[in-house]
Scaffold this active site. Structure first.
Site, PDB file in Angstrom:
ATOM      1  N   HIS A 177     -24.310 -86.037   3.385  1.00 51.64           N
ATOM      2  CA  HIS A 177     -25.675 -86.566   3.529  1.00 51.64           C
ATOM      3  C   HIS A 177     -26.617 -85.536   4.164  1.00 51.64           C
ATOM      4  O   HIS A 177     -27.595 -85.885   4.815  1.00 51.64           O
ATOM      5  CB  HIS A 177     -25.689 -87.844   4.378  1.00 51.64           C
ATOM      6  CG  HIS A 177     -24.712 -88.883   3.944  1.00 51.64           C
ATOM      7  ND1 HIS A 177     -24.933 -89.713   2.879  1.00 51.64           N
ATOM      8  CD2 HIS A 177     -23.480 -89.207   4.427  1.00 51.64           C
ATOM      9  CE1 HIS A 177     -23.892 -90.520   2.724  1.00 51.64           C
ATOM     10  NE2 HIS A 177     -22.994 -90.222   3.636  1.00 51.64           N
ATOM     11  N   GLU A 182     -34.584 -70.326  -6.775  1.00 49.93           N
ATOM     12  CA  GLU A 182     -35.458 -71.425  -7.180  1.00 49.93           C
ATOM     13  C   GLU A 182     -35.640 -71.462  -8.698  1.00 49.93           C
ATOM     14  O   GLU A 182     -35.669 -72.539  -9.306  1.00 49.93           O
ATOM     15  CB  GLU A 182     -36.807 -71.288  -6.480  1.00 49.93           C
ATOM     16  CG  GLU A 182     -36.726 -71.555  -4.985  1.00 49.93           C
ATOM     17  CD  GLU A 182     -38.041 -71.269  -4.256  1.00 49.93           C
ATOM     18  OE1 GLU A 182     -38.100 -71.528  -3.048  1.00 49.93           O
ATOM     19  OE2 GLU A 182     -39.004 -70.779  -4.902  1.00 49.93           O
ATOM     20  N   SER A 205     -45.132 -63.314  -0.391  1.00 51.40           N
ATOM     21  CA  SER A 205     -46.311 -64.143  -0.597  1.00 51.40           C
ATOM     22  C   SER A 205     -47.539 -63.255  -0.729  1.00 51.40           C
ATOM     23  O   SER A 205     -47.645 -62.211  -0.080  1.00 51.40           O
ATOM     24  CB  SER A 205     -46.485 -65.103   0.581  1.00 51.40           C
ATOM     25  OG  SER A 205     -47.782 -65.677   0.573  1.00 51.40           O
ATOM     26  N   LYS A 230     -43.542 -63.755   4.674  1.00 45.37           N
ATOM     27  CA  LYS A 230     -42.671 -64.542   3.798  1.00 45.37           C
ATOM     28  C   LYS A 230     -41.671 -63.681   3.027  1.00 45.37           C
ATOM     29  O   LYS A 230     -41.982 -62.590   2.584  1.00 45.37           O
ATOM     30  CB  LYS A 230     -43.510 -65.349   2.792  1.00 45.37           C
ATOM     31  CG  LYS A 230     -44.404 -66.416   3.403  1.00 45.37           C
ATOM     32  CD  LYS A 230     -43.597 -67.539   4.022  1.00 45.37           C
ATOM     33  CE  LYS A 230     -42.869 -68.372   3.005  1.00 45.37           C
ATOM     34  NZ  LYS A 230     -43.777 -69.040   2.034  1.00 45.37           N
TER      35      LYS A 230
END
Length: 458
Positions: free
Chosen positions: A155, A289, A276, A282
């Site tokens: 979980h 992804e 970024s 970043k």
């Protein structure tokens, strides 16, 4: 005039031609088309349907066409309807009436079924190679991280301590099943439809088993109607690809989580990250992804083909032309994702201290504390309740179980003694788990040996 133009009195409308044509994408398997034609010509000669001299000429020119296409000396003619008519028209231009004998005893229906099977067979083997590369990397990392402790989750909450080796071993099992699924698909795929004709075979004395042997198949398919209308092997392939992508996506999701500032379990290599345009600090896990995102693309190919096939009567229908673009796209997507993922994982740095620190927090040793009580005669249900009380106490004072004094332990249960600290140490919690499939060093070493043997036999 098109190869089927004898029945027609005027040219096809240009829009109809463009809508119907498939050369723009089925040119992808020109090698397979020509290999199938060479096998067909060889068989026609052996059966006395064409002469030996005719076969020699046709095979010579087919090999020459394949070489010129490969070298870029011959370009595809977009006025042609498909790869089959393109190759045949070139052959006729070069050999005259002899070239017109190529299609004897054959239909585009069994020809395209053959080409697609040959191409799919090669691509399944290519994907297996990439899966093996990933499996070998996972096994290498499993060996290196037998003692790299980390929290196991359920979980998305810390549950029990495991090792990175154990965690990676779970993905090894997934990709191992993927490899075996492809092997199963190859078994069913490896029968030749060549010679099935349009749907009902042919009156020529073809030797279908001979062409099957020439092309590396186990044998010829059993039913001519099924031969030209079967796309099960593509649906199986797309299903296997979808499961591979699902496994990659799950792994990428964990990499994305582990890469966050909150976890800091890993450091991705700069070559597999992006920045970024506005935030200079970043370092984004874009490759992970994108693989996660492209999973839906492969799923879409599977659902599209299932939807296309679900309402088709026997035998061949033009709808089946829709199998190619989506299958080609899925194949290319899976291959690209496997290669990139393997390269990304091979350059990833695992932050062992961060993982171990995380495993020490979140009461991942609570189950072992309960087991300690059980081993000292306390019924498990009572032990569960006692440790629950201790966890509440720890939360209240911002401490871990191992931070409590022996007096605090005894205040909840007099059964606790000083050996509780060893019983709930990270090392003990992991190493005591020795059953098959568990994260302890002994069990993991056994799993690694089994996986090594499996890989050696591929």
């Amino acid at each position: 005039m098109k190869l089927w133009g004898g029945r027609f009195t005027k040219e096809t409308d240009e829009l109809v031609h463009n809508f119907n044509a498939s050369l723009s994408f089925d040119s992808k398997f020109y090698k397979e088309d020509i290999e199938g034609s060479i096998a067909h010509v060889t068989m026609l000669s052996e059966q006395g349907i064409i002469t030996k001299d005719e076969a020699v000429l046709l095979i010579k020119e087919l090999d020459q066409i394949k070489a010129e296409l490969t070298e870029g000396k011959l370009l595809f003619d977009e006025t042609r309807e498909d790869i089959h008519s393109f190759v045949e028209s070139i052959l006729i231009d070069r050999t005259g009436d002899t070239g017109k004998k190529l299609h004897t005893g054959r239909s585009r229906n069994d020809q395209v079924a053959l080409d697609m099977k040959l191409y799919t067979r090669n691509e399944l083997l290519n994907v297996q190679v990439l899966l093996k590369d990933l499996l070998e990397l996972l096994l290498k990392l499993m060996k290196e991280h037998l003692d790299t402790y980390m929290p196991g989750f359920t979980h998305l909450q810390k549950a029990q301590p495991v090792t990175l080796s154990h965690h990676l071993g779970a993905y090894f099992e997934m990709f191992k099943r993927d490899y075996e699924r492809l092997r199963d698909t190859l078994e069913r795929c490896n029968y030749s439809p060549l010679g099935a004709g349009a749907l009902a075979g042919t009156t020529y004395p073809l030797d279908r088993e001979y062409t099957a042997k020439l092309l590396g198949f186990y044998g010829a398919t059993n039913n001519s109607m099924d031969s030209v209308s079967d796309r099960d092997y593509l649906i199986e392939s797309l299903s296997a690809f979808s499961i591979i992508m699902m496994h990659l996506s799950r792994f990428c999701e964990e990499i994305i989580i582990w890469n966050t500032n909150e976890y800091q379990f890993i450091e991705l290599d700069d070559a597999y990250s992006t920045g970024s345009s506005i935030m200079p600090q970043k370092k984004n896990p874009d490759i992970a992804e994108l693989i996660r995102g492209k999973t839906g693309r492969v799923y879409g190919s599977l659902v599209s083909l299932l939807t296309t096939m679900k309402g088709l009567p026997l035998a061949y229908n033009k709808d089946m032309q829709e199998d190619k673009e989506l299958t080609f796209d899925a194949m290319d997507t899976v291959k690209g994702c496997l290669k990139l993922f393997t390269d990304m994982l091979s350059t990833t740095t695992f932050c062992k201290d961060k993982m171990a620190d995380s495993a020490r927090g979140g009461f991942t040793n609570a189950t072992d504390a309960a087991d300690y009580l059980v081993n000292h005669g306390v019924p498990f249900r009572d032990a569960h309740g006692i440790i629950g009380q201790l966890v509440i106490h720890c939360i209240g004072k911002g401490a871990a179980l191992e931070d409590l004094s022996l007096e605090e332990f005894k205040a909840v249960s007099p059964v606790f003694e000083s050996d509780i600290y060893d019983a709930i140490s990270l090392k003990t919690c992991v190493e005591k788990r020795t059953t098959k499939g568990a994260p302890g060093r002994e069990a993991m070493s056994d799993a690694i040996r089994l996986n090594e043997d499996w890989l050696k036999n591929l």
